[in-house]
Design an enzyme around this catalytic site. Structure first.
Site, mmCIF file in Angstrom:
data_model
loop_
_atom_site.group_PDB
_atom_site.id
_atom_site.type_symbol
_atom_site.label_atom_id
_atom_site.label_comp_id
_atom_site.label_asym_id
_atom_site.label_seq_id
_atom_site.Cartn_x
_atom_site.Cartn_y
_atom_site.Cartn_z
ATOM 1 N N LYS A 1 0.823 -0.055 15.162
ATOM 2 C CA LYS A 1 2.213 -0.039 15.616
ATOM 3 C C LYS A 1 2.592 -1.223 16.510
ATOM 4 O O LYS A 1 3.780 -1.441 16.769
ATOM 5 C CB LYS A 1 2.498 1.263 16.381
ATOM 6 C CG LYS A 1 2.435 2.505 15.510
ATOM 7 C CD LYS A 1 3.434 2.436 14.379
ATOM 8 C CE LYS A 1 3.281 3.543 13.378
ATOM 9 N NZ LYS A 1 3.991 3.264 12.126
ATOM 10 N N HIS B 1 0.847 -1.191 0.000
ATOM 11 C CA HIS B 1 0.000 0.000 0.000
ATOM 12 C C HIS B 1 0.882 1.241 0.000
ATOM 13 O O HIS B 1 1.661 1.458 0.933
ATOM 14 C CB HIS B 1 -0.908 0.013 1.231
ATOM 15 C CG HIS B 1 -2.072 -0.916 1.117
ATOM 16 N ND1 HIS B 1 -3.143 -0.879 1.990
ATOM 17 C CD2 HIS B 1 -2.347 -1.900 0.232
ATOM 18 C CE1 HIS B 1 -4.027 -1.808 1.644
ATOM 19 N NE2 HIS B 1 -3.554 -2.443 0.585
ATOM 20 N N TYR C 1 -9.478 5.401 6.943
ATOM 21 C CA TYR C 1 -9.670 5.849 8.321
ATOM 22 C C TYR C 1 -10.670 6.994 8.294
ATOM 23 O O TYR C 1 -10.439 7.986 7.604
ATOM 24 C CB TYR C 1 -8.359 6.360 8.923
ATOM 25 C CG TYR C 1 -7.293 5.311 9.141
ATOM 26 C CD1 TYR C 1 -7.126 4.717 10.387
ATOM 27 C CD2 TYR C 1 -6.432 4.935 8.115
ATOM 28 C CE1 TYR C 1 -6.133 3.766 10.606
ATOM 29 C CE2 TYR C 1 -5.437 3.987 8.314
ATOM 30 C CZ TYR C 1 -5.290 3.407 9.561
ATOM 31 O OH TYR C 1 -4.310 2.475 9.772
#
Length: 404
Positions: free
Chosen positions: A311, A87, A215
């Site tokens: 993360k 991506h 998002y």
């Protein structure tokens, strides 16, 4: 005094020695095990759950380039590169419109969508093929003599008590594991932020609504459109902490998801029966230091981040890169410089990722107790972010992963 088993106890006890005992067979433990095996360092991995249970855990799947590079360094990247989705950007939604954050143009890097389950499977298969040992369903794992020069681990399996003597112990057993809990409370300082909402997640075998992640900040709450493959989608909705999975039918979930994403994406959404549905609370957590004597913490045993920005797995990968290299330095060069610097070095990167995850979470979610001022600041931040190349570049730089 620790004594060797006598003849009368030998049938119900076993004792062995390895250089490193690794607690936990998730990605952190298995990555560290692979790094040590590659260097010829003997490590035993202990896991309290079964292999099937470990593989059944549904987790994130956005890999930073550093994590991709680590898999390649270990010679385990073939399936990832064949099946993973590269991506070069993602969509940021606000006020019913989406704007693409071009990661390659802004940060010169991309990310790889490849599920944590698949990373774990690759690591498990490689470890089994190499002959390196992993003990699953190890009960009552306990760590001993961490402050001395001869630590050891005890566990029980199939009615047999085991003792593993070692030089070092790596605690890679997650937030609820025994490793961090074995450190005296007065030797740790913990920092935590608990968020007043959770994520309701659904996994389904349908084509993703978009070829890149979306998002979305919406008045009704945050939404994320993600994927695991071209035929498997992963969607999330911000929900109340006291919400219940049973209260959400598949139809209700997708109706709410459509409300929170832009009309074009809502129209393109393909729905199907969920194959997994769960609610996860969100928190930021860091324990300092990441070393106590001969015990070194890595991954979720030392820190937790909210999933916004993906993360968690990537921080585990950077931790074990530092720790693995330090252990190799110890055995090959008889130098403890890397081990002595491990906690400080790892925490510098950890806190930067914690900051980013906190910021991105605060930017994209609606806070139930906000008086209005915070909402206006959030809107100003989004307006600035989407209108400023410099601000977008800072987002992209953190999203693709800061340098090791």
């Amino acid at each position: 005094m620790n004594e060797l088993p006598t003849a009368s106890t030998a049938a119900t006890s076993r004792r062995e020695r390895v250089q490193v005992a690794i607690i936990g067979a998730g990605p952190a433990g298995l990555l560290l095990g692979a790094l040590l095996h590659q260097a010829g360092i003997e490590a035993l991995v202990l896991e309290q759950r079964s292999a099937d249970y470990v593989l059944g855990r549904i987790r994130a799947g956005v890999l930073e380039q550093g994590t991709v590079a680590l898999m390649d360094r270990l010679g385990l990247g073939a399936r990832m590169h064949a099946q993973g989705l590269v991506h070069g950007g993602f969509a940021l939604g606000w006020r019913n419109r989406h704007q693409r954050i071009d990661l390659e143009a802004l940060a010169g890097k991309a990310v790889m969508v490849y599920g944590q389950t698949e990373v774990t499977r690759d690591l498990m298969d490689a470890r089994a093929a190499s002959g390196a040992r992993t003990v699953y369903e190890a009960a009552d794992v306990a760590l001993h003599d961490l402050g001395g020069t001869a630590p050891w681990v005890s566990y029980r399996r199939d009615g047999v008590e085991h003792r593993v003597d070692c030089d070092f112990i790596a605690g890679c057993d997650g937030y609820h594991g025994v490793s961090r809990a074995s450190i005296p409370a007065d030797a740790l300082r913990c920092y935590e932020r608990v968020y007043p909402f959770g994520w309701l997640g659904v996994l389904c075998d349908t084509p993703p609504v978009s070829h890149e992640l979306i998002y979305s900040n919406h008045a009704r709450g945050f939404a994320l459109c993600s994927m695991r493959s071209p035929t498997r989608s992963r969607y999330y909705l911000q929900c109340a902490l006291d919400d219940k999975v049973e209260a959400w039918s598949d139809a209700a979930f997708f109706d709410e998801l459509r409300r929170r994403i832009e009309p074009e994406a809502a129209e393109a959404l393909v729905t199907g029966p969920s194959i997994e549905k769960s609610i996860a609370p969100l928190r930021s957590f860091v324990a300092e230091p990441m070393r106590h004597g001969r015990l070194f913490l890595a991954g979720d045993a030392a820190h937790i981040v909210p999933p916004t920005g993906a993360k968690g797995l990537n921080l585990a990968a950077s931790d074990v890169t530092y720790l693995g290299d330090a252990l190799v330095e110890h055995y090959r060069e008889r130098s403890d410089a890397g081990l002595d610097a491990y906690s400080e070095r790892a925490l510098k990167r950890v806190w930067k990722a914690v900051r980013f995850s906190w910021w991105f979470t605060s930017l994209m979610h609606r806070f139930p107790d906000d008086s209005g001022f915070g909402q206006k600041i959030q809107e100003a931040e989004l307006d600035y972010l989407l209108g400023s190349r410099a601000a977008s570049a800072a987002l992209a730089e953190n999203y693709v992963g800061l340098p090791l």
